[in-house]
Design an enzyme around this catalytic site. Structure first.
Site, short mmCIF file in Angstrom:
data_model
loop_
_atom_site.label_atom_id
_atom_site.label_comp_id
_atom_site.label_asym_id
_atom_site.label_seq_id
_atom_site.Cartn_x
_atom_site.Cartn_y
_atom_site.Cartn_z
N GLU A 149 2.61 5.15 -3.97
CA GLU A 149 2.68 5.86 -5.40
C GLU A 149 3.95 6.46 -5.42
OE1 GLU A 149 -0.97 4.74 -3.99
OE2 GLU A 149 0.26 6.11 -2.85
N ASP A 196 0.67 -1.05 0.05
CA ASP A 196 0.01 -0.01 0.10
C ASP A 196 0.76 1.11 0.05
OD1 ASP A 196 -2.30 1.53 0.05
OD2 ASP A 196 -2.63 1.10 2.30
#
Length: 929
Positions: free
Chosen positions: A516, A513
């Site tokens: 980005e 997770d």
């Protein structure tokens, strides 16, 4: 639709089978003048009634004007004559209100329209300077050309000489590459296949426009123009690259990750591409970047285009129909796929980016998670409750709660001290454990030493700021450093830490997770530089307005390049390192779900659609998300069932559990401080409806597993839109409230509250109710279906054979149960299906031949099972029953391998037989007369 820019008269046709013979000799062009000065330049235009003298100084990547003198003259007719739908934006700076003066300084047309949301006010005139194709020569694979321009553009450091490389790689794939031959530029480090010979019978032909330069790609036979880059000027500056093309139709799909309907609307929409941590919201750039589109042509044929570029990017869609690509770095590296059908386009795309990995069988079961279990004992109790109600569940997950201080590779001893015992219990019951890992590594020494950071610091595996020290941001643990997964040393460091942690908590899969990468600070705790990497001359319309908003500085240094180039690849590179580590640790197929993704991600992980909300519209939005990620080669995809943030309602969660039972990846997950939403917390009626939906999923797992095998071997989609199977039916082009599993199973969920019926579209043919076998004869029409709260509509397409299995509460328990085959006859009395079967977890079973593959056929009242491959050590699966939908006449006799057996026949034309006890490893036939 015609473009306002007429095709120039001086056009070079690609020779031989790629177009008409060349009519004119190639002109040898002079080399362009000296390159632009590093610090200053001057330009002069007299146009649109303005004399502009520009002295430009490079100040933070921005040009400033010395003087502008306006002459009172009306805009020329060449501007007024440009149709609004075909006006290409000359002033894309989203944070600036363009004025006539600003526009005219660029040498462009200014015509103010009624609103800001429509056509651009500042747009290119037909004669705006572009490149000229000076030379074009044949190569072994296609063509090599040189492009030049003499007039500089309005962005710094134009590349005045370009190299054009066109490779005709296969009959259905064309590769077009525009690069700077004099300077090395960043290229995406993606493993792509290299062509060894030129296509012999391509489905496309090529035309080259010389002045201004452009490429036209046409479909041979129909002559449909698939690519036409002559419609607007090509721009290739150091940090601003732009190219436009007309589209043959407005039926455009792909271009993710964004929250939109599956069919794009070409209504002056700008889609930004820059991986970003943000709850899925319309109009925002989201977690992943996939610059690939699929375009249906008017005749039902299909093509696709992929831009292999990982820099910050945006795509502008306009109603011409047309599309503009803009990116702030790298090169223009296009692949064009000719299909001609939608499925073939996606397969051809995956031949370039790589086919998805084969998931473990248990990964297709039901997964349960929440942020906020509070303790391992509370997590354990949830699992026990699911077992007590006999509700299927294969995997239990934990969010960051399990960590000590939110730090990777740690366990909170006070609340999660029994986590190893929980995992042991899961394994004892044939279940699996998945935990979360975030890439950001705690850099704070306030609580003593932290080995992952200390070791990483010694090995130099963190992303650095410009003076060589680790960039420090802030994520859940507080101050953090970020591993550089473009560095091979980081992969080894990652493996070592995972290996140590696995010895303590033997997890089976990983959830990566925040990759980005997410950062709670903009850039770093010290901010970012004032240079052009962090503040480029042009920044696409990304959320936050900068490339370092809620992520790390674009100027940060990584092993392969600056983060400016690698940001969008971070999740992919982490997934690759994680897959390699899991294989080394467990020796089995890795199971990984990643938030951030890039092309080729499917080779290493699946994806979930992010931090959605417990709202009806979010349930609907999940369907376009499923369909898009199957286009992108990531079939293992799903949304958080019942929603992540906020508290669900019983009705919403019941409907969502029914829909989620048909996500390729099915996980119920919600946040802390919201009401629990696992099935056991609801009323008996809701709990029963959820259980029945999951039991249907588990019954269909042999069929679903076979779909994943075809995705792994040849790039098929698992969840697919209806137009993939019915490309001639334009009624299917915009459908995104229904979807297919493979080609044969149609799912029609309820997506709104307070209803007991749903409208579904059924293409021409016979469709059978999955549960009853009752037939629906459609002429291509919408049908109102009963949909009480305990029911989701599922239909089988005529001509299909589905392998199903008696379901149980885990895939491990189900896998030994007998098969129940369902044949749905076509109007000609025929059907076909197949089954791929292996041990469900070993690596490369197909590649090593350790699998069974069986094909089922029905013709002339005979059902046959043909074993095409059988090389498992022990085949213990039996076929217990066969149900045939659409048997028009009641049989008198049914035989199995010539031996008569009992059967039943119902008024809805369903023939059934059970107790067959046929070994799957041996061919057999069943006949009815």
């Amino acid at each position: 639709m015609k473009s306002y820019r007429k095709l120039p008269t001086h056009v070079t046709h690609a020779p031989g089978p790629y177009g008409e013979e060349e009519e004119e000799e190639e002109e040898e062009g002079n080399e362009p003048g000296s390159p632009p000065a590093k610090k200053t330049l001057s330009l002069r235009w007299q146009w649109l009634g303005v004399v502009v003298i520009v002295g430009a100084g490079l100040l933070g990547g921005t040009f400033w004007a010395i003087s502008v003198r306006r002459l009172p003259v009306e805009p020329p007719g060449k501007c007024i004559s440009v149709p609004e739908s075909q006006r290409f934006d000359c002033y894309p700076e989203w944070d600036t209100v363009v004025t006539p003066e600003l526009c005219q300084m660029r040498g462009c047309c200014f015509l103010q329209s009624s609103s800001r949301g429509g056509p651009p006010w500042c747009f290119y005139p037909p004669d705006f300077p572009s490149y000229t194709l000076k030379t074009l020569n044949r190569t072994e694979l296609g063509f090599l050309g040189v492009l030049t321009r003499t007039v500089k553009t309005y962005y710094p450091r134009d590349v005045l000489v370009l190299q054009l490389q066109v490779d005709l790689e296969t009959d259905t794939r064309l590769h077009i590459k525009l690069t700077d031959p004099n300077n090395s530029r960043y290229e995406v480090p993606l493993e792509v296949p290299s062509a060894t010979k030129k296509a012999e019978n391509p489905l496309y032909s090529l035309d080259f426009s010389r002045d201004p330069f452009g490429i036209l790609v046409k479909r041979r036979g129909s002559g449909v123009v698939l690519l036409n880059t002559t419609v607007a000027p090509l721009i290739f500056a150091d940090q601003f690259l732009q190219i436009s093309t007309l589209l043959p139709s407005a039926f455009l799909y792909g271009l993710g990750e964004h929250r939109r309907g599956f069919l794009h609307h070409l209504d002056w929409t700008t889609l930004s591409f820059w991986a970003r941590d943000v709850p899925p919201t319309e109009s925002y750039n989201l977690y992943g970047v996939h610059p690939f589109y699929l375009n249906m042509e008017e005749a039902g044929t299909t093509h696709g285009v992929f831009l292999l570029n990982s820099n910050a990017m945006e795509v502008v869609l306009q109603p011409a129909p047309a599309l503009t690509w803009r990116t702030v770095g790298g090169i223009l590296d296009f692949y064009i796929f000719l299909g001609p059908d939608p499925s073939s386009v996606v397969q051809q795309y995956q031949q370039v980016i790589g086919f998805p990995t084969m998931p473990p069988f248990w990964g297709l079961g039901f997964h349960l998670c929440r942020w906020g279990y509070g303790s391992s004992n509370q997590t354990w109790q949830t699992v026990k409750n699911m077992r007590s109600y006999l509700i299927p569940q294969d995997a239990q997950w934990n969010d960051i709660d399990y960590m000590e201080g939110s730090r990777d590779f740690t366990v909170d001893p006070g609340h999660f001290g029994t986590l190893p015992q929980l995992v042991m219990d899961l394994h004892k019951h044939g279940q699996y454990y998945v935990l979360i890992l975030d890439p950001a590594i705690s850099s704070s020494q306030a609580t003593g030493t932290y080995a992952p950071y200390d070791e990483g610091l010694k090995k130099g595996i963190f992303i650095n700021i410009t003076h060589g020290q680790p960039l420090i941001g802030q994520v859940w643990p507080g101050l953090t450093a970020f591993p550089d997964f473009s560095n091979p040393e980081t992969h080894q460091w990652w493996l070592e830490n995972l290996n140590v942690f696995h010895a303590r908590v033997p997890f089976d899969g990983l959830w990566i997770d925040m990759n980005e990468p997410s950062n709670f600070k903009d850039g770093s705790v010290d901010g970012c530089t004032s240079g052009e990497l962090d503040n480029p001359p042009y920044t696409p319309a990304v959320l936050g307005g900068s490339l370092f908003a809620k992520t790390i500085c674009a100027s940060a240094k990584q092993s392969l390049s600056f983060h400016y180039d690698l940001h969008n690849l971070y999740g992919l590179m982490e997934a690759k390192a994680t897959a390699s580590a899991l294989i080394a640790i467990r020796g089995k197929r890795p199971f990984i779900i990643s938030r951030s993704t890039f092309p080729s991600q499917g080779r290493y992980s699946g994806h979930w659609l992010g931090d959605n909300r417990s709202e009806w519209k979010d349930m609907y939005w999940s369907i376009p998300g499923l369909l898009n990620f199957n286009l992108f080669g990531i079939p293992l995809v799903g949304a958080d069932i019942c929603g992540f943030s906020g508290s669900t309602t019983e009705e919403l969660c019941t409907r969502w559990m029914q829909l989620g039972a048909f996500y390729p990846f099915a996980r119920n997950h919600n946040t802390k401080d919201a009401k629990a939403q696992d099935p056991v917390v609801f009323s008996p009626s809701a709990r029963t409806a959820m259980k029945e939906a999951l039991m249907t999923r588990y019954a269909l797992l042999p069929y679903l597993y076979t779909l994943f095998h075809h995705a792994h071997r040849r790039g098929d989609t698992v969840a697919r839109p209806l137009f993939f199977e019915f490309p001639q039916d334009k009624n299917t082009y915009a459908l995104d409230q229904q979807f297919l599993w493979g080609r044969n199973l149609l799912v029609t969920p309820v997506l709104e509250p307070g209803v007991d019926a749903v409208i579904g579209y059924f293409p021409i043919g016979v469709w059978y109710d999955y549960y009853t076998g009752s037939s629906l004869q459609s002429q291509g029409e919408k049908v109102k279906l009963a949909a009480p709260l305990n029911h989701i509509n599922v239909h089988i397409r005529e001509g299909a054979v589905l392998p199903t299995q008696k379901p149980d509460i885990t895939t491990w328990m189900s896998s030994g149960n007998p098969l129940l085959l369902v044949a749905a006859l076509s109007q000609e009395g025929m059907a076909w299906g197949d089954l791929f079967w292996d041990d469900g977890e070993s690596l490369d079973t197909f590649e090593r031949g350790n699998y069974s593959y069986v094909v089922f056929n029905v013709s002339q009242n005979v059902f046959t099972s043909s074993v095409l491959h059988c090389n498992l050590e022990a085949i213990y699966i039996t076929v217990d029953g066969l149900t045939v939908y659409g048997v028009q006449k009641q049989p008198q006799v049914v035989t199995v391998n010539g031996k008569e057996i009992p059967f039943s026949y119902m008024e809805n034309k369903v023939l059934s037989m059970s107790g067959l006890n046929l070994n799957l490893s041996r061919s057999f036939s069943i006949k009815w007369i």
